[in-house]
Scaffold this active site. Structure first.
Site, PDB file in Angstrom:
ATOM      1  N   GLY A 125       8.335 -18.531  -3.814  1.00 12.12           N
ATOM      2  CA  GLY A 125       9.660 -18.944  -3.527  1.00 12.12           C
ATOM      3  C   GLY A 125      10.825 -17.726  -3.826  1.00 12.12           C
ATOM      4  O   GLY A 125      10.367 -17.152  -4.818  1.00 12.12           O
ATOM      5  N   GLN A 137       3.696 -22.651   3.996  1.00 10.78           N
ATOM      6  CA  GLN A 137       3.571 -23.452   2.989  1.00 10.78           C
ATOM      7  C   GLN A 137       4.643 -24.728   3.009  1.00 10.78           C
ATOM      8  O   GLN A 137       5.902 -24.042   3.018  1.00 10.78           O
ATOM      9  CB  GLN A 137       3.403 -22.842   1.707  1.00 10.78           C
ATOM     10  CG  GLN A 137       3.394 -23.924   0.448  1.00 10.78           C
ATOM     11  CD  GLN A 137       4.773 -23.984  -0.112  1.00 10.78           C
ATOM     12  OE1 GLN A 137       5.820 -23.389  -0.033  1.00 10.78           O
ATOM     13  NE2 GLN A 137       4.767 -25.303  -0.572  1.00 10.78           N
ATOM     14  N   SER A 173      -5.784 -25.221  -7.934  1.00 17.34           N
ATOM     15  CA  SER A 173      -4.643 -24.434  -8.434  1.00 17.34           C
ATOM     16  C   SER A 173      -3.915 -25.279  -9.521  1.00 17.34           C
ATOM     17  O   SER A 173      -3.624 -26.455  -9.243  1.00 17.34           O
ATOM     18  CB  SER A 173      -3.737 -24.134  -7.060  1.00 17.34           C
ATOM     19  OG  SER A 173      -2.733 -23.726  -7.649  1.00 17.34           O
ATOM     20  N   HIS A 183      -0.869 -23.737  -9.838  1.00 16.05           N
ATOM     21  CA  HIS A 183       0.572 -23.461  -9.692  1.00 16.05           C
ATOM     22  C   HIS A 183       0.671 -22.267 -10.365  1.00 16.05           C
ATOM     23  O   HIS A 183       1.920 -21.745 -10.890  1.00 16.05           O
ATOM     24  CB  HIS A 183       1.396 -24.267  -9.801  1.00 16.05           C
ATOM     25  CG  HIS A 183       2.572 -24.219  -8.844  1.00 16.05           C
ATOM     26  ND1 HIS A 183       2.774 -25.039  -7.732  1.00 16.05           N
ATOM     27  CD2 HIS A 183       3.620 -23.386  -8.364  1.00 16.05           C
ATOM     28  CE1 HIS A 183       3.880 -24.639  -6.983  1.00 16.05           C
ATOM     29  NE2 HIS A 183       4.588 -23.673  -7.779  1.00 16.05           N
ATOM     30  N   GLY A 230      -4.347 -16.595 -11.851  1.00 15.99           N
ATOM     31  CA  GLY A 230      -4.826 -15.856 -12.805  1.00 15.99           C
ATOM     32  C   GLY A 230      -5.868 -14.746 -12.142  1.00 15.99           C
ATOM     33  O   GLY A 230      -6.526 -13.972 -12.901  1.00 15.99           O
ATOM     34  N   GLY A 260      -0.459 -14.758  -6.449  1.00 16.10           N
ATOM     35  CA  GLY A 260       0.878 -14.829  -6.387  1.00 16.10           C
ATOM     36  C   GLY A 260       1.604 -13.549  -7.133  1.00 16.10           C
ATOM     37  O   GLY A 260       2.206 -12.722  -6.524  1.00 16.10           O
ATOM     38  N   ARG A 261       1.643 -13.626  -8.571  1.00 16.47           N
ATOM     39  CA  ARG A 261       2.477 -12.731  -9.307  1.00 16.47           C
ATOM     40  C   ARG A 261       1.855 -11.352  -8.785  1.00 16.47           C
ATOM     41  O   ARG A 261       2.771 -10.355  -8.639  1.00 16.47           O
ATOM     42  CB  ARG A 261       2.345 -12.847 -10.614  1.00 16.47           C
ATOM     43  CG  ARG A 261       2.913 -14.302 -11.148  1.00 16.47           C
ATOM     44  CD  ARG A 261       2.764 -14.535 -12.519  1.00 16.47           C
ATOM     45  NE  ARG A 261       3.290 -15.567 -13.241  1.00 16.47           N
ATOM     46  CZ  ARG A 261       2.515 -16.895 -13.136  1.00 16.47           C
ATOM     47  NH1 ARG A 261       1.172 -16.801 -12.614  1.00 16.47           N
ATOM     48  NH2 ARG A 261       3.015 -17.979 -13.480  1.00 16.47           N
TER      49      ARG A 261
HETATM   50  C1  LIG Z   1       7.580 -16.541  -8.506  1.00 15.07           C
HETATM   51  C2  LIG Z   1       6.765 -17.859  -7.774  1.00 15.07           C
HETATM   52  C3  LIG Z   1       7.234 -18.663  -7.015  1.00 15.07           C
HETATM   53  C4  LIG Z   1       6.290 -19.491  -6.323  1.00 15.07           C
HETATM   54  N1  LIG Z   1       6.790 -20.445  -5.347  1.00 15.07           N
HETATM   55  C5  LIG Z   1       5.795 -21.341  -4.882  1.00 15.07           C
HETATM   56  C6  LIG Z   1       6.164 -21.974  -3.738  1.00 15.07           C
HETATM   57  O1  LIG Z   1       7.333 -21.829  -3.099  1.00 15.07           O
HETATM   58  N2  LIG Z   1       5.219 -22.640  -3.254  1.00 15.07           N
HETATM   59  C7  LIG Z   1       4.021 -22.862  -3.799  1.00 15.07           C
HETATM   60  O2  LIG Z   1       3.003 -23.738  -3.153  1.00 15.07           O
HETATM   61  N3  LIG Z   1       3.712 -22.241  -4.645  1.00 15.07           N
HETATM   62  C8  LIG Z   1       4.569 -21.244  -5.212  1.00 15.07           C
HETATM   63  N4  LIG Z   1       3.944 -20.420  -6.273  1.00 15.07           N
HETATM   64  C9  LIG Z   1       2.751 -20.548  -6.897  1.00 15.07           C
HETATM   65  C10 LIG Z   1       1.749 -19.659  -6.057  1.00 15.07           C
HETATM   66  O3  LIG Z   1       1.654 -19.977  -4.719  1.00 15.07           O
HETATM   67  C11 LIG Z   1       0.258 -19.528  -6.603  1.00 15.07           C
HETATM   68  O4  LIG Z   1      -0.028 -21.068  -6.690  1.00 15.07           O
HETATM   69  C12 LIG Z   1       0.081 -19.090  -7.943  1.00 15.07           C
HETATM   70  O5  LIG Z   1       1.279 -17.707  -8.195  1.00 15.07           O
HETATM   71  C13 LIG Z   1      -1.048 -18.389  -8.434  1.00 15.07           C
HETATM   72  O6  LIG Z   1      -1.093 -17.806  -9.683  1.00 15.07           O
HETATM   73  P1  LIG Z   1      -1.153 -16.239  -9.895  1.00 15.07           P
HETATM   74  O7  LIG Z   1       0.394 -15.880  -9.757  1.00 15.07           O
HETATM   75  O8  LIG Z   1      -1.553 -16.227 -11.331  1.00 15.07           O
HETATM   76  O9  LIG Z   1      -1.835 -15.601  -8.919  1.00 15.07           O
HETATM   77  C14 LIG Z   1       4.911 -19.663  -6.695  1.00 15.07           C
HETATM   78  C15 LIG Z   1       4.606 -18.505  -7.691  1.00 15.07           C
HETATM   79  C16 LIG Z   1       5.337 -17.602  -8.331  1.00 15.07           C
HETATM   80  C17 LIG Z   1       4.972 -16.581  -9.360  1.00 15.07           C
END
Ligand SMILES: Cc1cc2nc3c(=O)[nH]c(=O)nc-3n(C[C@H](O)[C@H](O)[C@H](O)COP(=O)(O)O)c2cc1C
Length: 407
Positions: free
Chosen positions: A109, A158, A300, A302, A335, A356-357
């Site tokens: 997001g 999503q 996950s 999240h 991770g 994500g990150r």
């Molecule tokens: C800044 C940020 C915003 C996120 N927003 C959403 C979102 O809007 N919808 C969602 O399903 N997951 C969201 N996520 C979770 C990611 O889809 C994902 O599950 C997660 O980042 C994976 O972990 P990682 O950052 O360690 O790779 C968000 C993650 C981050 C870091």
């Protein structure tokens, strides 16, 4: 006694570093990044602290995030010597579509907070690299503009089920019309996890000008100039009002009481594959397949941003793959930081991983080129890992190539 003499120019010349330093500051910055950890540090230096923390942080004590990451240190690979491969293949198929890597850019997001080009830059980089990108409901570029930026690329949408079902349905329709291939329904967010860093930083969406942010402007003038001179930073799909805490907005809009029954209308509105994101037990994996007919699921937590001390996805993965892997595609996130991590999750039963990150670090460090750099880092590391493992390609990885050592 060692004999010494002054070096001759002809001996010194080949040792001189004659590589030209890129003139472009973004290129120069990215050229110094060799790992996702390097991109994270580059990101930290580019954006305001509250922005970095919004991306980098997790819920409560951030235990889930630390455990999810630490679990990857327990992977032990089993290489085969003398395998005799000249080339290895990093490509695979995800939901029946070819992908250059077992890697998907996760929905995140409010991406324009990281960089003013936001989701459009991410979509373009993913398409260029030939991997899928999942656009979030909480996007800051419209569904249609992201589709245009991704062109022929594979894009997923999503969905959070919102209290306003009319709006939910409308989003699904727009995603379908704009050529999104899969619907990713996130099920781990009945309410938003408590992100303590955001509270301490007083983060609001959009950012507000307080004495503290004014001080920050002097430290990160370029980020603020981009924020204030480009399109207003707001949700492109949702009606937001006055600046407010991210969590308050989500809690206002999202339906906290979603059940299995709420998926029935989705099947009417959407005829493509449905991916259930946020699976945290074998029992829920079975329900996602048997009751929702999920074409794929994402194990996950999240990225540790929801329930703290939640199960660790990498530890859960082999059991979920064992239970439902023959009936659905199993994906994983939280991770995954290296190409070797990608090899590990595939060996342990996943079709691919979402990150994500890591790509947001790239985005903060260098916009679209930074995202491309993140993907290139994963690609190079995965390719090298496959070579070192003696495996011809991603699709040849199986349980014989990696195990998870006891904690
Ligand atoms: C800044 C940020 C915003 C996120 N927003 C959403 C979102 O809007 N919808 C969602 O399903 N997951 C969201 N996520 C979770 C990611 O889809 C994902 O599950 C997660 O980042 C994976 O972990 P990682 O950052 O360690 O790779 C968000 C993650 C981050 C870091």
């Amino acid at each position: 006694m060692t004999k010494r003499s002054l070096p001759r120019w002809s001996e010194l010349r080949p040792l001189l570093q004659m590589q030209p330093v890129p003139l472009d500051p973004v290129e120069r910055r990215l050229a110094r990044c060799h790992t996702v950890a390097d991109l994270r540090e580059a990101a930290r230096r580019r954006v305001p602290r509250a922005v970095f923390d919004f991306v980098d942080g997790a819920a409560e004590g951030e235990v889930s995030l630390a455990r999810s990451r630490a679990a990857f240190d327990r992977v032990e690979f089993a290489p085969a010597a003398l395998a005799g491969f000249d080339e290895v293949s990093t490509s695979t198929t995800i939901l029946g579509t070819p992908s250059a890597l077992p890697l998907v850019l996760a929905p995140t997001g409010f991406t324009r907070l990281s960089h003013h080009d936001g989701e459009a830059a991410v979509a373009a980089a993913a398409a260029e690299a030939g991997i899928p990108y999942a656009l979030t409901t909480m996007s800051t570029v419209s569904i249609e503009d992201v589709a245009a930026a991704s062109g022929d690329g594979t894009r997923w949408f999503q969905l959070y089920l919102m209290r306003d079902r009319g709006l939910t349905r409308e989003l699904v329709r727009r995603a379908k019309d704009a050529g999104y291939r899969a619907l990713v329904v996130t099920v781990d967010t009945p309410v938003v996890g408590q992100r303590v860093r955001d509270l301490h930083n007083g983060l609001t969406i959009p950012p507000t000008l307080t004495p503290r942010t004014l001080l920050d402007i002097s430290r990160r003038p370029q980020w603020w100039a981009n924020l204030l001179t480009t399109e207003p930073l707001e949700f492109a799909t949702l009606q937001a009002g006055e600046p407010e805490a991210h969590s308050a907005l989500i809690d206002r809009l999202f339906d906290p009481a979603v059940t299995v029954d709420d998926f029935a209308p989705l099947r009417e509105w959407w005829d493509g594959p449905i991916v259930v994101k946020g699976i945290q037990s074998v029992a829920d994996a079975r329900r996602a397949v048997e009751e929702l007919g999920a074409e794929a699921l994402v194990v996950s937590n999240h990225g540790g941003r929801q329930l703290d001390r939640a199960p660790t996805p990498l530890e859960l993965l082999p059991r979920v793959a064992e239970a439902v892997g023959d009936r659905t595609e199993v994906l994983i996130d939280s991770g995954v930081r290296t190409g070797a991590d990608l090899a590990a999750v595939v060996a342990l039963g996943a079709r691919a991983a979402l990150v994500g990150r890591p790509y947001l670090y790239g985005l903060m460090a260098g916009g679209r080129r930074g995202v491309a750099k993140t993907i290139a880092v994963y690609e190079a590391e995965l390719r090298r890992t496959l070579h070192l493992l003696g495996v011809p390609g991603v699709d040849a990885l199986d349980g014989s190539h990696a195990l998870l050592r006891a904690a």
